[in-house]
Write an enzyme that holds these catalytic residues in place. Sequence first.
Site, PDB file in Angstrom:
ATOM      1  N   ILE A  26       1.583   7.297   1.293  1.00  0.00           N
ATOM      2  CA  ILE A  26       2.867   6.735   0.865  1.00  0.00           C
ATOM      3  C   ILE A  26       2.565   5.642  -0.150  1.00  0.00           C
ATOM      4  O   ILE A  26       2.027   4.598   0.203  1.00  0.00           O
ATOM      5  CB  ILE A  26       3.652   6.160   2.064  1.00  0.00           C
ATOM      6  CG1 ILE A  26       3.988   7.289   3.055  1.00  0.00           C
ATOM      7  CG2 ILE A  26       4.914   5.457   1.590  1.00  0.00           C
ATOM      8  CD1 ILE A  26       4.627   6.816   4.335  1.00  0.00           C
ATOM      9  N   GLU A  27       2.887   5.890  -1.395  1.00  0.00           N
ATOM     10  CA  GLU A  27       2.523   4.946  -2.456  1.00  0.00           C
ATOM     11  C   GLU A  27       3.773   4.348  -3.095  1.00  0.00           C
ATOM     12  O   GLU A  27       3.820   4.129  -4.300  1.00  0.00           O
ATOM     13  CB  GLU A  27       1.630   5.646  -3.484  1.00  0.00           C
ATOM     14  CG  GLU A  27       0.366   6.241  -2.866  1.00  0.00           C
ATOM     15  CD  GLU A  27      -0.516   6.965  -3.869  1.00  0.00           C
ATOM     16  OE1 GLU A  27      -0.561   6.536  -5.030  1.00  0.00           O
ATOM     17  OE2 GLU A  27      -1.157   7.958  -3.476  1.00  0.00           O
TER      18      GLU A  27
END
Length: 385
Positions: A142-143
């Site tokens: 999850i960026e």
Amino acid sequence: MSRPQLRRWRLVSSPPSGVPGLALLALLALLALRLAAGTDCPCPEPELCRPIRHHPDFEVFVFDVGQKTWKSYDWSQITTVATFGKYDSELMCYAHSKGARVVLKGDVSLKDIIDPAFRASWIAQKLNLAKTQYMDGINIDIEQEVNCLSPEYDALTALVKETTDSFHREIEGSQVTFDVAWSPKNIDRRCYNYTGIADACDFLFVMSYDEQSQIWSECIAAANAPYNQTLTGYNDYIKMSINPKKLVMGVPWYGYDYTCLNLSEDHVCTIAKVPFRGAPCSDAAGRQVPYKTIMKQINSSISGNLWDKDQRAPYYNYKDPAGHFHQVWYDNPQSISLKATYIQNYRLRGIGMWNANCLDYSGDAVAKQQTEEMWEVLKPKLLQR
């Protein structure tokens, strides 16, 4: 467990006359193994559908993005494969035969995970997928931006903890990991509870690349993973009291090709201003290029292979058919080896790369040697004194 399986179990539970006791026990053990693995196990041997339980001392974490190049990987080293391409049951079976884990990709909108019920549903879905595909865990990637004071800050930590608890409970020996930026200092506006997330999962995969995603100084081409900047990131994680054994160093098997607005005689390449998350310039001005392409192009460059002693990284210049000058920055065995020394000196958990598909597995003699050298550099070196 389906009803036909239950009936089948009952049939063998009553020993027929004349069957030796040991033979019956062996038959029962085989049937139990098949039931545990599932009748739809795609592997040639049912035990290959069982999760990997062994935890290696040194992690070699591989990202695979699809196709069949995995058949040419150096499986003598690999401990985990994160599948970011289409699921491949053949890959799963082969990895298990080599004692390597195969894990899912986990990505979700941070706005959604504020709701505990949504988190539970998402985790249940991923857990079911891992079970039906005989996988060994999940890599949470999850960026997205997170504000330090937002509800997403705590929700993300909760998601990681709840995912880890569920996977560890439901799949014996399973692994839950989380991908983090090269530095914990809110890179790309990602304010995460890094210590909380590290405590909540098995380990962090530190993405020590794309380090020019926010350029605050001159808008010039630079290394994808500069030596000092990269290692400063690890120092900062460790200063937060994150155990080095919770950190896996991620290295790039790709580079960036920048079009130069101006290329000076001393090889300074001025690039277009492409803002990113508040910064005036970024590596978005360039394009990502796999190592295999770089190795083919370098011989026709106008500069040959160059080395930046400050960033400790290779680069070269070339001219395209339209007459524009380009500068390509990348990592090779030399630059990776320099950074990898840190792993042994500070006793990190291991090393990995984005991504294994970037090498040339064609069998060409020169390419084969280049590919072998990139795999070889991942091996742990003797401690530096």
